[in-house]
Motif scaffolding. Structure first.
Motif, PDB file in Angstrom:
ATOM      1  N   LYS A 119       0.853  -1.116   0.178  1.00  0.00           N
ATOM      2  CA  LYS A 119       0.299   0.056   0.137  1.00  0.00           C
ATOM      3  C   LYS A 119       1.068   1.110  -0.230  1.00  0.00           C
ATOM      4  CE  LYS A 119      -3.579  -1.884   0.085  1.00  0.00           C
ATOM      5  NZ  LYS A 119      -4.535  -2.335  -1.452  1.00  0.00           N
ATOM      6  N   ARG A 120       2.302   1.463   0.229  1.00  0.00           N
ATOM      7  CA  ARG A 120       2.701   2.675   0.709  1.00  0.00           C
ATOM      8  C   ARG A 120       3.444   2.826  -0.615  1.00  0.00           C
ATOM      9  NH1 ARG A 120       4.440   0.773   5.751  1.00  0.00           N
ATOM     10  NH2 ARG A 120       6.131  -0.575   5.198  1.00  0.00           N
ATOM     11  N   ASN A 121       3.505   1.666  -1.492  1.00  0.00           N
ATOM     12  CA  ASN A 121       4.321   1.629  -2.720  1.00  0.00           C
ATOM     13  C   ASN A 121       3.102   2.586  -3.849  1.00  0.00           C
ATOM     14  OD1 ASN A 121       6.486   1.613  -2.040  1.00  0.00           O
ATOM     15  ND2 ASN A 121       6.381  -0.529  -2.502  1.00  0.00           N
ATOM     16  N   GLU A 122       1.843   2.205  -3.669  1.00  0.00           N
ATOM     17  CA  GLU A 122       0.962   2.541  -4.504  1.00  0.00           C
ATOM     18  C   GLU A 122       0.756   3.923  -4.743  1.00  0.00           C
ATOM     19  OE1 GLU A 122      -3.172   0.737  -3.082  1.00  0.00           O
ATOM     20  OE2 GLU A 122      -2.364  -1.331  -3.949  1.00  0.00           O
ATOM     21  N   ILE A 123      -0.022   4.926  -5.807  1.00  0.00           N
ATOM     22  CA  ILE A 123       0.548   6.235  -5.915  1.00  0.00           C
ATOM     23  C   ILE A 123      -0.127   6.902  -4.605  1.00  0.00           C
ATOM     24  CG2 ILE A 123      -1.222   5.839  -8.015  1.00  0.00           C
ATOM     25  CD1 ILE A 123       1.921   7.931  -7.020  1.00  0.00           C
ATOM     26  N   LEU A 124      -1.869   6.458  -4.765  1.00  0.00           N
ATOM     27  CA  LEU A 124      -2.600   7.350  -4.702  1.00  0.00           C
ATOM     28  C   LEU A 124      -2.327   7.269  -2.625  1.00  0.00           C
ATOM     29  CD1 LEU A 124      -5.852   6.000  -6.701  1.00  0.00           C
ATOM     30  CD2 LEU A 124      -4.779   8.850  -6.627  1.00  0.00           C
ATOM     31  N   PRO A 125      -2.188   6.215  -2.247  1.00  0.00           N
ATOM     32  CA  PRO A 125      -1.962   6.316  -0.618  1.00  0.00           C
ATOM     33  C   PRO A 125      -0.533   7.583  -0.338  1.00  0.00           C
ATOM     34  CG  PRO A 125      -2.074   4.059  -0.924  1.00  0.00           C
ATOM     35  CD  PRO A 125      -2.494   4.959  -2.696  1.00  0.00           C
ATOM     36  N   SER A 126       0.492   7.251  -1.301  1.00  0.00           N
ATOM     37  CA  SER A 126       1.399   8.160  -1.228  1.00  0.00           C
ATOM     38  C   SER A 126       1.213   9.497  -1.568  1.00  0.00           C
ATOM     39  CB  SER A 126       2.291   7.812  -2.208  1.00  0.00           C
ATOM     40  OG  SER A 126       3.041   6.090  -2.695  1.00  0.00           O
ATOM     41  N   LEU A 127       0.461  10.314  -2.599  1.00  0.00           N
ATOM     42  CA  LEU A 127      -0.287  11.320  -2.659  1.00  0.00           C
ATOM     43  C   LEU A 127      -1.256  11.842  -1.759  1.00  0.00           C
ATOM     44  CD1 LEU A 127      -0.749  13.612  -4.496  1.00  0.00           C
ATOM     45  CD2 LEU A 127      -2.512  12.623  -5.288  1.00  0.00           C
ATOM     46  N   VAL A 128      -1.823  10.952  -0.636  1.00  0.00           N
ATOM     47  CA  VAL A 128      -2.882  10.922   0.003  1.00  0.00           C
ATOM     48  C   VAL A 128      -1.544  12.226   1.238  1.00  0.00           C
ATOM     49  CG1 VAL A 128      -4.285  10.575   2.064  1.00  0.00           C
ATOM     50  CG2 VAL A 128      -4.801  10.776  -0.882  1.00  0.00           C
ATOM     51  N   ASN A 129      -0.398  11.289   1.278  1.00  0.00           N
ATOM     52  CA  ASN A 129       0.075  10.988   2.537  1.00  0.00           C
ATOM     53  C   ASN A 129       0.864  12.125   2.519  1.00  0.00           C
ATOM     54  OD1 ASN A 129      -0.924   9.010   4.169  1.00  0.00           O
ATOM     55  ND2 ASN A 129       1.150   7.362   3.283  1.00  0.00           N
ATOM     56  N   ALA A 130       1.006  12.878   1.063  1.00  0.00           N
ATOM     57  CA  ALA A 130       2.497  13.713   1.039  1.00  0.00           C
ATOM     58  C   ALA A 130       1.077  14.557   1.554  1.00  0.00           C
ATOM     59  CB  ALA A 130       2.824  13.492  -0.740  1.00  0.00           C
ATOM     60  N   LEU A 131       0.763  14.940   0.945  1.00  0.00           N
ATOM     61  CA  LEU A 131      -0.495  16.339   1.303  1.00  0.00           C
ATOM     62  C   LEU A 131      -0.213  16.135   2.779  1.00  0.00           C
ATOM     63  CD1 LEU A 131      -2.464  15.991  -2.023  1.00  0.00           C
ATOM     64  CD2 LEU A 131      -0.578  18.276  -1.537  1.00  0.00           C
ATOM     65  N   LYS A 132      -1.446  15.904   3.119  1.00  0.00           N
ATOM     66  CA  LYS A 132      -1.432  15.625   4.872  1.00  0.00           C
ATOM     67  C   LYS A 132       0.412  15.705   5.596  1.00  0.00           C
ATOM     68  CE  LYS A 132      -4.674  11.902   5.083  1.00  0.00           C
ATOM     69  NZ  LYS A 132      -5.195  10.877   5.869  1.00  0.00           N
ATOM     70  N   SER A 133       1.121  15.246   5.093  1.00  0.00           N
ATOM     71  CA  SER A 133       2.097  15.902   5.346  1.00  0.00           C
ATOM     72  C   SER A 133       2.685  17.585   5.393  1.00  0.00           C
ATOM     73  CB  SER A 133       3.132  14.938   5.329  1.00  0.00           C
ATOM     74  OG  SER A 133       4.919  15.618   5.657  1.00  0.00           O
ATOM     75  N   ASP A 134       2.401  17.481   4.156  1.00  0.00           N
ATOM     76  CA  ASP A 134       3.290  19.267   3.708  1.00  0.00           C
ATOM     77  C   ASP A 134       1.803  20.232   4.760  1.00  0.00           C
ATOM     78  OD1 ASP A 134       5.539  18.441   2.787  1.00  0.00           O
ATOM     79  OD2 ASP A 134       4.670  18.184   0.204  1.00  0.00           O
TER      80      ASP A 134
END
Length: 231
Positions: free
Chosen positions: A14-29
Motif C-alpha cells: 500500500k505504501r508503494n501505491e500512488i494514491l496513498p503516497s499522494l494523500v500522505n504527502a499532502l497531509k504531511s506538507d
C-alpha cells in the motif's frame, strides 16, 4: 448510512501505491491546517468532477462513468459542501471510482493551494511532450488524446493507442486496453491518461513500463504535486 470503503495504507504494497503516497504527502506538507480547509462546492458532471476549496482553489478529475453499467451512486449520504478537505481527500482511497474522482479532484485543488504555500516543491518545466519523442520511438498511448495523435504521427509512425472505446481511424493502430501487458514493456515513450488514477489502474500500468525512456501522465486529472510520482 453507507460507509466508504477505504484502502488502508499499511504494509509495503500500500505504501508503494500512488494514491496513498499522494494523500500522505499532502497531509504531511499541509499538516494540521488541512482539517481547517473548507470545501465550498463540489460538482460531479458527465465528463469531469470539480472541487472548490476556500480562497477559490479548485481542482478537477475525470468522472469515470464508463466504469459503471448502470446509474452510479456515492457510497455515503449527506452533503459534500461544507466538509473539511481532510475528509474529502480520503475519498481518493475509496474503491468506489466515483468517490475516488472526488478525492482526486480535492487532491488537485490542494496541490494548487500548496503551490502558493511551498513553491519550492513545484519546480517549473517548459518541456513539450512532443520534444520527448524521437523518430525511431515506439509510443504507447493509454487513453485517446485526439489532438495529440496527428502531431505524434508527424514524428513517428510507431504509435499504438490502448483504449476501451472503439476509435475508427485508418491512420492509427488502436487496441483494447487489455493489451497493455503486450504493448507497454516494449515501448520507448508511454503517454498515460490521468484518469487511470480514479479507475485504479495506474499502479498496474506503471509496473508494465519496462525500459521506457519517458512516461508522461497527461490530462486534467493529473495532480500538479510532482513529488509522489518520482519517489
Amino acid at each position: 448510512m453507507n460507509k466508504v470503503k477505504i484502502n488502508k495504507v499499511d504494509g509495503n504494497k500500500k505504501r508503494n501505491e500512488i494514491l496513498p503516497s499522494l494523500v500522505n504527502a499532502l497531509k504531511s506538507d499541509l499538516g494540521p491546517d488541512l482539517k481547517e480547509i473548507e470545501v465550498k462546492d463540489v460538482r460531479i458532471g458527465l465528463a469531469y468532477t470539480g472541487v472548490l476549496l476556500q480562497d477559490n482553489y479548485g481542482g478537477v478529475a475525470c468522472t469515470p462513468l464508463y466504469e459503471f453499467s448502470g446509474c452510479p451512486a456515492l457510497g455515503f449520504s449527506g452533503f459534500l459542501k461544507g466538509k473539511t478537505a481532510d475528509k474529502m481527500l480520503e475519498l481518493a482511497l475509496s474503491e468506489n471510482t466515483l468517490e475516488a474522482a472526488v478525492g482526486i479532484a480535492t487532491a488537485n485543488a490542494l496541490s494548487h493551494m500548496l503551490r502558493d504555500i511551498k513553491p519550492e516543491n513545484f519546480p517549473p518545466s517548459n518541456i513539450d511532450i512532443l520534444d520527448l519523442i524521437k523518430p525511431e520511438d515506439r509510443v504507447a498511448m493509454i487513453g485517446y488524446f485526439g489532438p495529440l495523435v496527428p502531431k505524434i504521427l508527424k514524428i513517428t509512425n510507431k504509435l499504438t493507442i490502448l483504449e476501451k472505446r472503439e476509435i475508427e481511424s485508418p491512420d492509427i493502430r488502436t487496441l483494447s486496453s487489455e493489451k497493455a501487458r503486450e504493448i507497454l514493456p516494449g515501448s520507448d515513450v508511454i503517454i498515460l491518461s490521468a484518469s487511470t488514477l480514479a479507475n485504479r489502474t495506474f499502479d498496474e500500468l506503471i509496473s508494465l513500463r519496462g525500459a521506457a525512456r519517458e512516461v508522461v501522465l497527461l490530462g486534467p486529472s493529473a495532480p500538479l504535486y510532482p513529488a509522489p510520482f518520482f519517489e
